[in-house]
Scaffold this active site. Structure first.
Site, PDB file in Angstrom:
ATOM      1  N   GLY A 274       0.840  -1.197   0.000  1.00  0.00           N
ATOM      2  CA  GLY A 274       0.000   0.000   0.000  1.00  0.00           C
ATOM      3  C   GLY A 274       0.871   1.242   0.000  1.00  0.00           C
TER       4      GLY A 274
ATOM      5  CG  ASP B 222       1.169   6.359   4.275  1.00  0.00           C
ATOM      6  OD1 ASP B 222       0.140   5.911   4.811  1.00  0.00           O
ATOM      7  OD2 ASP B 222       2.312   5.947   4.552  1.00  0.00           O
TER       8      ASP B 222
ATOM      9  CD  GLU C 117       5.909  -0.548   4.231  1.00  0.00           C
ATOM     10  OE1 GLU C 117       4.793  -0.954   4.597  1.00  0.00           O
ATOM     11  OE2 GLU C 117       6.199   0.662   4.143  1.00  0.00           O
TER      12      GLU C 117
END
Ligand code: 5RP
Length: 231
Positions: free
Chosen positions: A84, A86, A105
């Protein structure tokens, strides 16, 4: 569609990018969790994949769902990472780390041939920076690191407000034992340049600007999942 339904739709669309035998990096956060859950269903139905987790939370979820887990030590090159974000802009630049997993990540995404980002519509921005930029720092000398971050912002003529991330009233601790300073900037006209300036500050372990890592973005919308593909 709610934001969560959009996240789930994007996550399901990402399944099509995972091929039998793939080594898959698993992101962190609510959108990534939808993907992990859907991937586990496919694995139960026979899709052979091995996964590397980007956080303890993702590791626990993937394990509990029966996904085959490996490590970057055993598999240093991955086929694909699905995660995902932000924020994302039109140049496939991202701000990540709202969940505090930015370091792992980034290591996992940069070890993958493709990074596929899955997102709801609210994550799309014209210019990065509305979301506070997470900067992972070593706890030692944190105030000295903070003024160097402020100095870098000044040199780049950016105004930023630094806030130490807290959890339950105490400094948030990342999976790697570091702290996070969230930097509210408002607009980051040149993410690549800011990335370079932050990366050379002693004490900065990493930051949430992901530049030149993501090639495909799947965004859930009320009219279906929109695909952005880097040329
Ligand atoms: C975690 C992240 C997440 O991908 C990001 O915070 C988005 O989270 P969510 O999918 O819950 O909206 O970078 O470090």
């Amino acid at each position: 569609m709610t934001a969560d339904e959009q996240k789930k739709a994007a996550a399901l669309a990402a399944l099509e990018y995972v091929k039998p035998g793939n080594k898959v990096g698993l992101g962190t956060g609510s959108t990534a969790n939808h993907f992990i859950t859907a991937l586990a269903e496919k694995a139960k139905a026979g899709l052979d994949v091995e996964c590397v987790a980007t956080s303890k939370a993702t590791f626990e979820l993937a394990k509990s769902l029966g996904l085959k887990i490996t490590t970057l030590e055993k598999q240093p090159r991955l086929d694909i990472t699905v995660d995902g974000t932000d924020e994302f802009d039109g140049k496939f630049q991202l701000i990540k780390g709202g969940g505090g997993a930015l370091l792992l990540e980034k290591i996992v995404a940069s070890s993958s041939r493709y990074m596929v980002v899955i997102a709801d519509q609210s994550k799309q921005v014209e210019t990065l920076g509305r979301f506070p930029l997470p900067v992972e720092v070593v706890p030692f000398g944190i105030n000295a690191t903070a003024w160097k971050i402020e100095r870098a912002l000044r040199i780049l003529e950016l105004k930023g407000k630094l806030v130490l991330r807290l959890k339950d009233g105490k400094p948030f601790v990342t999976d790697s034992g570091n702290a996070i300073i969230d930097v509210t900037i408002g607009a980051i006209p040149n993410p690549d340049q800011l990335s370079t300036y932050l990366s050379v500050i002693p004490g900065v372990v990493d930051h949430g600007l992901f530049v030149n890592l993501c090639g495909i973005i799947l965004m859930g919308t009320d009219d279906g999942v929109k695909t952005f593909r880097k040329a």
